[in-house]
Design an enzyme around this catalytic site. Structure first.
Site, PDB file in Angstrom:
ATOM      1  N   LYS A 158     -57.177  -7.159  81.141  1.00  0.00           N
ATOM      2  CA  LYS A 158     -56.657  -6.198  79.401  1.00  0.00           C
ATOM      3  C   LYS A 158     -57.053  -4.921  79.711  1.00  0.00           C
ATOM      4  CE  LYS A 158     -54.516  -9.803  77.160  1.00  0.00           C
ATOM      5  NZ  LYS A 158     -56.008 -11.404  77.294  1.00  0.00           N
TER       6      LYS A 158
HETATM    7  O1  S5P Z   1     -50.373 -12.471  74.992  1.00  0.00           O
HETATM    8  C1  S5P Z   1     -51.192 -13.406  75.247  1.00  0.00           C
HETATM    9  C2  S5P Z   1     -51.322 -12.743  76.166  1.00  0.00           C
HETATM   10  C3  S5P Z   1     -52.442 -13.131  76.917  1.00  0.00           C
HETATM   11  S1  S5P Z   1     -52.774 -13.092  78.594  1.00  0.00           S
HETATM   12  N1  S5P Z   1     -51.321 -14.543  74.463  1.00  0.00           N
HETATM   13  C4  S5P Z   1     -52.696 -15.210  75.101  1.00  0.00           C
HETATM   14  O2  S5P Z   1     -52.835 -15.635  74.602  1.00  0.00           O
HETATM   15  N2  S5P Z   1     -52.881 -14.457  76.596  1.00  0.00           N
HETATM   16  C5  S5P Z   1     -53.685 -15.291  77.091  1.00  0.00           C
HETATM   17  O3  S5P Z   1     -53.910 -16.787  77.769  1.00  0.00           O
HETATM   18  C6  S5P Z   1     -55.424 -15.601  75.993  1.00  0.00           C
HETATM   19  O4  S5P Z   1     -55.935 -14.449  76.176  1.00  0.00           O
HETATM   20  C7  S5P Z   1     -55.829 -16.772  76.501  1.00  0.00           C
HETATM   21  O5  S5P Z   1     -56.854 -16.391  77.231  1.00  0.00           O
HETATM   22  C8  S5P Z   1     -54.621 -17.446  76.682  1.00  0.00           C
HETATM   23  C9  S5P Z   1     -54.303 -18.881  76.054  1.00  0.00           C
HETATM   24  O6  S5P Z   1     -55.119 -19.646  75.883  1.00  0.00           O
HETATM   25  P1  S5P Z   1     -54.298 -21.135  75.105  1.00  0.00           P
HETATM   26  O7  S5P Z   1     -56.211 -21.680  74.708  1.00  0.00           O
HETATM   27  O8  S5P Z   1     -53.964 -20.531  73.643  1.00  0.00           O
HETATM   28  O9  S5P Z   1     -53.110 -21.730  75.941  1.00  0.00           O
END
Ligand code: S5P
Length: 452
Positions: A297
């Site tokens: 990012k």
């Molecule tokens: O808007 C976003 C963009 C990203 S890339 N929301 C997110 O959650 N992410 C990423 O996706 C975040 O940094 C994490 O690595 C992943 C989601 O993880 P989870 O454990 O919530 O599924």
């Protein structure tokens, strides 16, 4: 004056009726949407409209004219100017101070008032307005309406003893537009069904398949991702938000067969070492045929991003197939990512994110025009020219208590036409990450097939 039909076509050019799919105030979905307010912005049309309306009416009956606020106010004013019948104004809310009057202007009790309305649908709001006027001892017997949506309003008022004069109704308007080639037969049929109160089926916009997207893809990384998705029958990207090399490599080995890409936050690996972290990770990726997505990012000026991308201990440029980047630094800030694909952050999944409609619109303009961009991260649909990556996916669609908001794979494929789901804790925190990855892979693939 021109014919009524010609006059309608002139009005139509101002954008007063739109056809498509609209949710009305009542929550009902309608195949058309009417807003006559633009008519008041064309003086010639407004004046002609006033005369068309006056021509239909027994003018000797009226002492006063009153428009229903707000859309009919200019119409009533124009009619008053053309006919010399005095205008009164009905307030939307009673004044809070002074006289508390609902009606403004000069009138006497017992006078007859012509009521002017732009559009009539169910007629319920007109019934309320009439009651308010009658409370002031002004008589209402006639109502003139520019467009009748033919949804029972005229009948309701007539059943209460009022005369309703309508200039246009939606069926005749559709006929005119159909004749003029502005409306297809299918659309007219759908509108007629809607007016008859039948349930209508809107055509769902079809998404493009991975094969179709593969054929239209320009960037080699988009092609590689889509090819991998088709070969592995998977649209799953596992997010490896673990903090040691050992955990990272173990996770990659376990989930490798089920994913098309592994998403890393390489700067959270506490024992990072290029030789011991990246080299074996690349081997696992090539063995299980998945790509590496570094979720860095980037969010700086082009020069700094270039250094962050190529230098330091991580040397992202040497191993990542694609990276995420904010577009806050503007179009040229993305120029440095020459050898990788860029996934632009369009909208974020966290509560209170600043990625508003307006921001997303601007961000999309950059994403769609930059040759390095292969896709976007978003919680909203984006144009099909680029790939949509959706994080915030979890089979249990609640939050994480830290602002993350989750959706199920079904939801994101059906409503967003997403291309790839990104799953973090749903997999790496699970007791059996391999099994979880396999479950998300099937859920994602089935949701994709269903959305076709
Ligand atoms: O808007 C976003 C963009 C990203 S890339 N929301 C997110 O959650 N992410 C990423 O996706 C975040 O940094 C994490 O690595 C992943 C989601 O993880 P989870 O454990 O919530 O599924």
């Amino acid at each position: 004056m021109e014919s009524k039909k010609e006059f309608f076509l002139e009005c139509y050019k101002l954008g007063i009726i739109k056809f498509g799919r609209f949710t009305l105030k009542s929550g009902i979905e309608s195949p058309f949407y009417v807003d006559l307010r633009p008519l008041a912005s064309d003086p010639k049309i407004l004046k002609n409209l006033a005369n068309y309306l006056l021509d239909m009416l027994p003018l000797d009956n009226f002492d006063l004219i009153c428009g229903v606020p707000y859309a009919a106010l200019p119409m009533a004013t124009a009619m008053s100017l053309e006919s010399y019948i005095p205008l009164i104004i009905k307030r939307k809310e009673a004044k809070e101070y002074g006289t508390k009057k609902m009606i403004e202007g000069i009138y006497q009790k017992g006078q007859n008032c012509l009521l002017v309305e732009d559009v009539i649908t169910s007629g319920k709001s007109l019934v309320e307005t009439i009651a308010e006027i009658e409370q002031e001892d002004i008589k209402v017997a006639d109502i003139v309406v520019v467009l009748d949506r033919e949804q029972g309003g005229k009948q309701l008022l007539e059943s209460k003893g009022y005369r309703v004069h309508t200039l246009f109704n939606i069926s005749e308007v559709c006929e005119i537009l159909q004749e003029n080639g502005d409306l297809s037969d299918a659309e007219v049929q759908r509108i007629n069904d809607f007016l008859k109160g039948n349930h209508i089926q809107f055509e769902e916009k079809k998404r493009l398949s991975y094969q179709q997207k593969f054929e239209q893809a320009q960037h080699s990384v988009s092609k590689k991702l889509l090819e991998t998705a088709l070969a592995k029958e998977s649209n799953l990207i596992a997010s490896a938000d673990v903090t040691t090399t050992k955990e990272l490599l173990e996770l990659a080995e376990k989930v490798g067969p089920h994913i098309i890409a592994l998403k890393t936050h390489i700067d959270i690996i506490s024992d990072f070492d290029y030789q011991n972290t990246i080299i074996p990770l690349k081997e696992i990726a090539s063995k299980h045929k998945f790509l590496l997505m570094e979720d860095r990012k980037f969010a700086d000026i082009g020069n700094t991003q270039e250094l962050q991308f190529t230098s330091g201990v991580f040397r992202i440029t040497d191993w990542a197939d694609f990276v995420t980047s904010q577009v806050i630094g503007g179009f040229e800030s993305l120029d440095c990512f020459k050898n990788v694909g860029v996934v632009a952050i369009i909208g974020m999944s966290s509560k209170g994110t600043l990625t508003s409609n307006n921001y997303r619109e601007e961000a999309l303009k950059i994403a769609l025009s930059h040759p390095n961009v292969i896709g976007g991260v978003s919680q909203n649909p984006i144009p099909e020219e680029i790939l949509l990556f959706t994080p915030g996916v979890n089979l249990a669609d609640s939050g994480d208590g830290k602002g993350q908001q989750y959706n199920t794979p079904e939801h994101v494929f059906k409503t967003l036409h997403t291309d790839f789901i990104i799953v973090g804790r749903g997999i790496y925190k699970s007791e059996n990450p391999e099994q979880a990855a396999s479950q998300y892979k099937s859920a994602g693939w089935n949701a994709y097939l269903t959305s076709l």
